[in-house]
Structure formats: C-alpha cells, structure tokens
Write a protein that holds these residues in place. Sequence first.
Motif, short mmCIF file in Angstrom:
data_model
loop_
_atom_site.label_atom_id
_atom_site.label_comp_id
_atom_site.label_asym_id
_atom_site.label_seq_id
_atom_site.Cartn_x
_atom_site.Cartn_y
_atom_site.Cartn_z
N UNK A 83 0.79 -1.16 0.14
CA UNK A 83 0.03 0.06 0.00
C UNK A 83 0.93 1.03 -0.10
N UNK A 84 0.47 2.29 -0.76
CA UNK A 84 1.11 3.68 -0.71
C UNK A 84 0.46 4.59 0.34
N UNK A 85 1.34 5.01 1.14
CA UNK A 85 0.56 5.90 2.15
C UNK A 85 -0.02 7.37 1.54
N UNK A 86 -0.98 7.80 2.13
CA UNK A 86 -1.67 8.93 1.60
C UNK A 86 -1.05 10.38 2.29
N UNK A 87 -0.44 10.28 3.67
CA UNK A 87 -0.13 11.28 4.16
C UNK A 87 1.41 11.70 3.77
N UNK A 88 1.75 12.63 3.87
CA UNK A 88 3.29 13.17 3.31
C UNK A 88 4.28 12.75 3.99
N UNK A 89 4.16 12.56 5.42
CA UNK A 89 5.24 11.80 6.14
C UNK A 89 5.47 10.33 5.70
N UNK A 90 4.36 9.65 5.64
CA UNK A 90 4.25 8.22 5.26
C UNK A 90 4.88 8.37 3.78
N UNK A 91 4.60 9.15 2.86
CA UNK A 91 5.06 9.01 1.51
C UNK A 91 6.58 9.09 1.40
N UNK A 92 7.15 9.89 2.12
CA UNK A 92 8.51 10.24 2.39
C UNK A 92 9.16 9.10 3.08
N UNK A 93 8.66 8.31 4.04
CA UNK A 93 9.23 6.91 4.76
C UNK A 93 9.26 6.12 3.71
N UNK A 94 8.00 6.13 2.92
CA UNK A 94 7.96 4.99 1.88
C UNK A 94 9.07 4.93 0.80
N UNK A 95 9.44 6.22 0.33
CA UNK A 95 10.37 6.55 -0.75
C UNK A 95 11.65 6.26 -0.09
N UNK A 149 -3.78 0.15 5.94
CA UNK A 149 -4.56 1.36 5.71
C UNK A 149 -5.82 0.45 5.06
N UNK A 150 -7.06 0.76 5.78
CA UNK A 150 -8.28 0.22 5.25
C UNK A 150 -8.77 0.38 3.74
N UNK A 151 -8.42 -0.57 3.06
CA UNK A 151 -8.88 -0.31 1.38
C UNK A 151 -10.12 0.27 1.15
N UNK A 152 -10.22 0.69 -0.08
CA UNK A 152 -11.46 1.50 -0.32
C UNK A 152 -12.44 0.42 -1.22
N UNK A 153 -13.56 0.45 -0.41
CA UNK A 153 -14.53 -0.51 -0.87
C UNK A 153 -15.58 0.15 -1.91
N UNK A 154 -15.61 -0.06 -3.26
CA UNK A 154 -16.68 0.17 -3.81
C UNK A 154 -17.38 -0.96 -4.62
N UNK A 155 -18.87 -1.11 -4.17
CA UNK A 155 -19.73 -2.24 -4.89
C UNK A 155 -18.82 -3.45 -4.38
N UNK A 156 -18.45 -4.31 -5.29
CA UNK A 156 -17.96 -5.78 -5.22
C UNK A 156 -16.56 -5.47 -5.44
N UNK A 157 -15.80 -4.33 -5.46
CA UNK A 157 -14.46 -4.06 -5.88
C UNK A 157 -13.76 -3.43 -4.42
N UNK A 158 -12.61 -4.23 -4.25
CA UNK A 158 -11.62 -3.61 -3.18
C UNK A 158 -10.55 -2.81 -4.12
N UNK A 159 -10.28 -1.31 -3.80
CA UNK A 159 -9.14 -0.73 -4.44
C UNK A 159 -8.14 -0.31 -3.47
N UNK A 160 -6.80 -0.86 -4.02
CA UNK A 160 -5.57 -0.81 -3.21
C UNK A 160 -4.68 0.41 -3.97
N UNK A 161 -4.60 1.42 -3.31
CA UNK A 161 -3.66 2.36 -3.61
C UNK A 161 -2.14 1.65 -3.63
#
Length: 205
Positions: A83-95, A149-161
Amino acid sequence: MRKLAALLLVALVVFLFISRPLIPDKELIDYFENNKAELYRLARSYQDYLPPPGKPHAMWGDIHRAELDALGIKLMTSTILVQYPQDPKGQADYQALIPNYGQVYRYGAISIRKKGKVEGIRCKFSRGCHEYAGLIGGVMWKRLIYFRFPPQIRGKEMRIAMTPGKLAIRQITPLSYDSIGNWQQRHSCLYKRLDPHWFIRKCRA
C-alpha cells in the motif's frame, strides 16, 4: 507387489490433494474474533520491525515464534500488495525504504497462515494439504490478510493504492466461501471483509 505399491501411491496422492477440505469460513471468523487484539498487535509489530544492519526481516519470526505458536500461526508474511501511504510523512518514509525493499515489510499486506490439525499423514507434497481443496477443482487456499490502511470498497471491488495513480483492483464477495465451489475463476483471489483492516482471502490456482 509393484502394482500394489503403485495403487497405494495413487491413493495417497488422491487423499493428500483431493480429500482435504478447505478450512471453514466460520472457523477463520471465530479465530479472528477471539484473537483480534493479538493479531492486530503482531501484524503491526511485523510491519514496524527494523532488523539489525545486514540482518533479514525474517528474524522477526524467530523473535516472536512463541507468540505465533500460541496463536496457532504457521506463517506471517508480507504480500506483493504494497500500500502507498496518503500522508506526506508516510510517503517520504515509503520513498526512503525503496532502495532496500523495506516498504514491502512496512506497507505490504500481511498474510497469515494458520496451523491445521493434520493427523496420521504428514503433508509433504501439498504444502499444507489441510487447506487445499484439491487438484480436480484447481488448488485453493484461504488466508487471513491484514492491510495497514483500510482499502477503499466500492460495490464488489476493493481498491488498493499501490503507487501514485496506480490501483490494484480485487473482488469482494459477501458469500460464504464454503458455498462458492469451483466456479471461482482460476488464477484469482476473492476477499471477504471482517473489519476495515482484516479480510479472508480465498485464492484458486
């Protein structure tokens, strides 16, 4: 004598690969509900563990082996669903973790394989045959899976960034996996939500 040995070998293979049922949904759900706090703690501990320089992340399993055994966990490991973090600090840690693949352990979804009650015959050929439905319908298995991070659920699909602009799409089912049968598409996984972070994943090879 050779014919008898061949017949016994065939019977053994049939028993190992075909007759073993998948672990029932209810057993996994009850297990999750009864051990939720410990499962959360261990999953986050696994993700946040930083091994000593030059040492593998697998050391975490050695350190926590007694706790895993107490919970009946055979294996806890990261998956390729990072998963890719959505907050700036998490994104910096990820990189910062990319050069040594550390983001796989910190942000990869956690797969948990329970120990099974296999008696009488050791399952050498099917890699944990108590979880497999058999080769006739395609090898299947079930796991508990945790997302940081909780995945986004749309109908019958789970979307993972997974990276900026890239989504992994997975199928969600409200059905019991016990009733899905062999119609599940080969080389696919279905997910059933237990809470915002935890799912049952059933895959078919």
